[in-house]
Design a protein around this motif. Structure first.
Motif, PDB file in Angstrom:
ATOM      1  N   ASP A  90      77.435  63.141  46.149  1.00  0.00           N
ATOM      2  CA  ASP A  90      76.162  63.844  46.337  1.00  0.00           C
ATOM      3  C   ASP A  90      75.955  64.752  45.131  1.00  0.00           C
ATOM      4  O   ASP A  90      76.327  65.923  45.131  1.00  0.00           O
ATOM      5  N   LEU A  91      75.404  64.172  44.087  1.00  0.00           N
ATOM      6  CA  LEU A  91      75.215  64.910  42.841  1.00  0.00           C
ATOM      7  C   LEU A  91      74.008  65.824  42.948  1.00  0.00           C
ATOM      8  O   LEU A  91      72.922  65.390  43.337  1.00  0.00           O
ATOM      9  N   GLU A  92      74.205  67.093  42.630  1.00  0.00           N
ATOM     10  CA  GLU A  92      73.093  68.037  42.599  1.00  0.00           C
ATOM     11  C   GLU A  92      72.531  68.058  41.178  1.00  0.00           C
ATOM     12  O   GLU A  92      73.058  68.716  40.282  1.00  0.00           O
ATOM     13  N   LEU A  93      71.445  67.302  41.002  1.00  0.00           N
ATOM     14  CA  LEU A  93      70.871  67.128  39.668  1.00  0.00           C
ATOM     15  C   LEU A  93      69.436  67.633  39.636  1.00  0.00           C
ATOM     16  O   LEU A  93      68.735  67.610  40.655  1.00  0.00           O
ATOM     17  N   PRO A  94      68.979  68.086  38.486  1.00  0.00           N
ATOM     18  CA  PRO A  94      67.559  68.464  38.363  1.00  0.00           C
ATOM     19  C   PRO A  94      66.669  67.253  38.617  1.00  0.00           C
ATOM     20  O   PRO A  94      67.058  66.108  38.358  1.00  0.00           O
ATOM     21  N   GLN A  95      65.469  67.525  39.109  1.00  0.00           N
ATOM     22  CA  GLN A  95      64.529  66.444  39.378  1.00  0.00           C
ATOM     23  C   GLN A  95      63.986  65.868  38.070  1.00  0.00           C
ATOM     24  O   GLN A  95      63.766  66.584  37.093  1.00  0.00           O
ATOM     25  N   LEU A  96      63.813  64.567  38.072  1.00  0.00           N
ATOM     26  CA  LEU A  96      63.250  63.909  36.901  1.00  0.00           C
ATOM     27  C   LEU A  96      61.741  64.130  36.830  1.00  0.00           C
ATOM     28  O   LEU A  96      61.062  64.231  37.859  1.00  0.00           O
ATOM     29  N   LEU A  97      61.231  64.203  35.617  1.00  0.00           N
ATOM     30  CA  LEU A  97      59.790  64.289  35.435  1.00  0.00           C
ATOM     31  C   LEU A  97      59.156  62.952  35.802  1.00  0.00           C
ATOM     32  O   LEU A  97      59.620  61.886  35.389  1.00  0.00           O
ATOM     33  N   VAL A  98      58.088  62.999  36.585  1.00  0.00           N
ATOM     34  CA  VAL A  98      57.394  61.773  36.990  1.00  0.00           C
ATOM     35  C   VAL A  98      56.591  61.259  35.806  1.00  0.00           C
ATOM     36  O   VAL A  98      55.751  61.987  35.246  1.00  0.00           O
ATOM     37  N   PRO A  99      56.841  60.039  35.352  1.00  0.00           N
ATOM     38  CA  PRO A  99      56.098  59.516  34.206  1.00  0.00           C
ATOM     39  C   PRO A  99      54.628  59.323  34.562  1.00  0.00           C
ATOM     40  O   PRO A  99      54.277  59.119  35.733  1.00  0.00           O
ATOM     41  N   PRO A 100      53.749  59.397  33.575  1.00  0.00           N
ATOM     42  CA  PRO A 100      52.313  59.199  33.845  1.00  0.00           C
ATOM     43  C   PRO A 100      52.040  57.790  34.357  1.00  0.00           C
ATOM     44  O   PRO A 100      52.654  56.815  33.918  1.00  0.00           O
ATOM     45  N   VAL A 101      51.129  57.698  35.316  1.00  0.00           N
ATOM     46  CA  VAL A 101      50.795  56.417  35.948  1.00  0.00           C
ATOM     47  C   VAL A 101      49.590  55.812  35.234  1.00  0.00           C
ATOM     48  O   VAL A 101      48.582  56.485  34.992  1.00  0.00           O
ATOM     49  N   HIS A 102      49.710  54.541  34.879  1.00  0.00           N
ATOM     50  CA  HIS A 102      48.610  53.813  34.241  1.00  0.00           C
ATOM     51  C   HIS A 102      48.204  52.671  35.168  1.00  0.00           C
ATOM     52  O   HIS A 102      48.782  51.578  35.114  1.00  0.00           O
ATOM     53  N   PRO A 103      47.258  52.911  36.048  1.00  0.00           N
ATOM     54  CA  PRO A 103      46.891  51.881  37.029  1.00  0.00           C
ATOM     55  C   PRO A 103      46.294  50.653  36.361  1.00  0.00           C
ATOM     56  O   PRO A 103      45.542  50.756  35.384  1.00  0.00           O
ATOM     57  N   ASN A 104      46.659  49.492  36.890  1.00  0.00           N
ATOM     58  CA  ASN A 104      46.126  48.238  36.385  1.00  0.00           C
ATOM     59  C   ASN A 104      44.875  47.892  37.183  1.00  0.00           C
ATOM     60  O   ASN A 104      44.938  47.369  38.299  1.00  0.00           O
ATOM     61  N   VAL A 105      43.738  48.212  36.596  1.00  0.00           N
ATOM     62  CA  VAL A 105      42.456  48.064  37.309  1.00  0.00           C
ATOM     63  C   VAL A 105      42.166  46.609  37.610  1.00  0.00           C
ATOM     64  O   VAL A 105      41.686  46.263  38.701  1.00  0.00           O
ATOM     65  N   LYS A 106      42.465  45.733  36.673  1.00  0.00           N
ATOM     66  CA  LYS A 106      42.137  44.324  36.875  1.00  0.00           C
ATOM     67  C   LYS A 106      42.934  43.736  38.028  1.00  0.00           C
ATOM     68  O   LYS A 106      42.384  42.998  38.875  1.00  0.00           O
TER      69      LYS A 106
END
Length: 656
Positions: A518-534
């Motif tokens: 049970d590693l107590e680690l900092p939360q990762l930054l959520v990468p920006p989402v690029h929605p695929n409109v098509k």
């Protein structure tokens, strides 16, 4: 009146015998006819306190015999002899004037030092400086050139030792002073070759000598011919940016822009391409490209090999030129040195030039001649291939076999590098991979007391990517002091991401680890989402609204573009509201639709790379059926064809 340079950057004024005779007759009385004591002259002296050259009057002795110059033969007026005719007198005077003139020039001509003799008689850099200290001669440039020629013959360790002796030699500073004084008057090609030697010998760039030469080269840039241009470009390529270097590089750009069509040698063209820099004007890069295309018929094999590096140095991607050079490289690859192969692959990466035929040609050549290569050399090539995303299957199988047959060749660096390459390219061989991973784990265990925390983390993550979990390295990595060290590292963000991957593997994969992790680690930054409109529009057209979810964040830091829920036979899609009403999840098949770029695959294949392959494995463990949609293919399709493609991938096409 003519000016002749002397040994120590001094000049002497020489008068022709007739003018000197007239000068003496008109201006000197009889008591002074025996000799002339001093003639004033000017020489270049460098003022250390400033950045400019100054002239200072220097008195230089120049002793002449007036009697010898004025008359070498007395005419007899005896009655027995008649006077010589005017023509005979003219011949006599002309003969003696010419001989006197040659004698004076011979006396005043400086004694020069021979570069060939220096190189032949000297065995070390100190020998050259000893020769200089005994009797300094003109030009000083030959001493520097000789030292560089001698240094090139030495091993790296010997060269390092000799350079230190050179800097400590008592005559070295004196030689530098002579070089600065002579820089403005020596031939330009001598200046260029000595400048090249000084830089290659490791004289620091911020010294007065190097900065003075940079200034003088700027002032005399118009004297630059093609040979000097190639030497100067080579020197500037090796120097760090500074004010004088930047100004000189700008001058070379202007000069090349004017003279590019007059360059006769391909070598000069390529050296100039390396020198002008990535920030050179686009118009100049285009000119150099057109000049290179015109000279393609004159390209040697070596020219074709070095063109990759030249284009990469100025960051100019000429696909036509690269294609032609690639053909020449493939056709003449036998005997090509490792350094050139590595430079070609690195240049392809810098230029984002992915020529599969070129990569296959290099890999096949190394595979065919595998026995003549060292494991370290092959490893360098594999690292370059991995940077390009290219997976040379046959070569990687041979390396696997080599490791299994001779594991004693493995050192700590090769273990870490091999694990990274094989995990990144997802290379597996059913008959060899299990044994290969065991050998690598055993080798890594042997280096646990010497390996850094970052390298240990990298190696363990590589094992996890390949679904192999050696317990001893993992136990070492999970120690509290090791985790704290990783979290205090300068590259903490990367370490945190890899520790999260390790934690996901320990929880999702079948790891026979006896401790609860049970590693107590900092939360990762959520990468920006690029929605695929098509793709969203295609799913709406195919399934309707409410039958798929977009941009879904899953446990263990995994993200999927679309989630679709279907029955277990994948014959129909289920509405999310209907699925909530169903109590048993055993009748539901969760579909993960991932819209992916080319970079997630190995080059020219459908093999998923590294961490993306790990993500697919974990999604399957979490109960998803993974469908990959290639972005570049979807963009080319019309709406109707895109619907057909998704329908084919989503629904089970087998007969009921």
């Amino acid at each position: 009146m003519r000016l002749y340079s002397l040994g120590l950057c001094r000049s002497r004024i020489i008068y022709s015998s007739r003018n000197l005779r007239n000068l003496l007759l008109n201006n000197l009385d009889n008591s002074m006819l025996s000799s002339i004591r001093y003639l004033s002259q000017y020489a270049l002296i460098f003022k250390p306190g400033g950045g400019d050259f100054q002239t200072k009057g220097i008195l230089t002795p120049a002793v002449f015999s007036a009697e010898r110059l004025l008359c070498h033969r007395k005419l007899s007026f005896d009655s027995k002899h008649s006077l010589a005719s005017d023509e005979e007198l003219k011949k006599i005077n002309l003969h003696h004037e010419t001989s006197d003139k040659d004698a004076l020039i011979k006396e005043t001509r400086p004694i020069t030092v021979s570069l060939k003799k220096l190189c032949r008689d000297s065995n070390s850099l100190s020998d050259v400086l000893d020769t200089f200290s005994e009797a300094p001669k003109f030009p000083s440039s030959n001493y520097f050139s000789a030292m560089w020629i001698i240094a090139k013959r030495m091993s790296n360790d010997q060269k390092r030792f000799e350079k230190q002796l050179m800097f400590n030699h008592p005559a070295f500073n004196q030689l530098c002073e002579h070089m600065m004084r002579e820089a403005k008057i020596m031939p330009y090609d001598h200046l260029m070759f000595s400048f090249h030697a000084i830089v290659k010998l490791g004289v620091p760039q911020n010294t007065l000598l190097v900065q003075t030469l940079l200034r003088v080269v700027q002032e005399r840039i118009n004297e630059c011919d093609e040979t000097s241009l190639s030497v100067l470009s080579t020197v500037l390529e090796a120097m760090k940016p500074c004010k004088n270097v930047d100004v000189l590089r700008a001058g070379i750009r202007i000069l090349v822009d004017q003279q590019v069509w007059n360059l006769k040698r391909v070598f000069t063209l390529q050296v100039v391409m390396k020198c002008i820099g990535k920030d050179a004007p686009t118009g100049l890069k285009k000119k150099l490209e057109m000049k290179a295309l015109r000279e393609l018929d004159r390209f040697s094999t070596l020219n074709s090999q070095h063109m990759f590096e030249g284009l990469a140095a100025m960051n100019h991607r000429s696909v036509v030129l690269l294609n032609e050079c690639s053909k020449a490289v493939i056709g003449n690859i036998h005997g090509c040195p490792l350094k050139i192969l590595l430079n070609i692959l690195q240049s392809c990466r810098d230029l984002r030039y992915y020529n599969v035929d070129l990569f296959k040609g290099i890999a096949d050549y190394v595979t065919t001649t595998f026995d003549i290569w060292k494991l370290k050399q092959v490893l360098f090539l594999l690292i370059s291939f991995e940077n390009l995303g290219f997976r040379p299957v046959a070569l990687m199988d041979l390396v696997m076999k080599k490791v299994l047959d001779e594991p004693h060749f493995l050192n700590m660096k090769s273990v870490i590098s091999l694990l990274h390459v094989y995990s990144s390219l997802s290379h597996f061989n059913k008959s060899q991979t299990p044994a290969f991973l065991e050998v690598m784990a055993s080798a890594l265990t042997g280096y646990l007391h010497h390996i850094s925390s970052e390298n240990l983390l990298s190696a363990v993550c590589s094992f996890c990517t390949m679904n192999h979990f050696p317990l001893v390295p993992i136990s070492q990595l999970l120690k509290k002091d090791v985790i704290k060290e990783l979290l205090r590292s300068d590259d903490m963000e990367k370490n945190v991401r890899m520790l999260h991957i390790l934690g996901s593997c320990l929880k999702l994969d079948e790891v026979p680890y006896h401790k609860t992790v049970d590693l107590e680690l900092p939360q990762l930054l959520v990468p920006p989402v690029h929605p695929n409109v098509k793709v969203a529009n295609v799913l709406s057209s195919l399934l309707g609204d409410g039958y798929f979810s977009q941009n879904v964040q899953l446990p263990h830091n995994y993200h999927i573009d679309f989630e679709i829920r279907m029955d277990t036979n994948r014959n129909k899609a289920l509405s999310f509201s209907d699925v909530d009403a169903i109590t048993s999840a055993t009748n539901i098949q969760r579909i993960a639709v991932l819209c992916v770029p080319r970079s997630v695959y190995c080059l020219d294949s459908t093999v998923p790379r590294g961490f993306f392959a790990l993500k697919m494995r974990h999604l399957k463990i979490m109960g998803f059926h993974v469908i990959l949609i290639n972005n570049w293919e979807m963009e080319k399709l019309e709406m109707k064809d895109a619907v057909t493609l998704l329908k084919t991938n989503l629904f089970n096409q087998s007969p009921s």
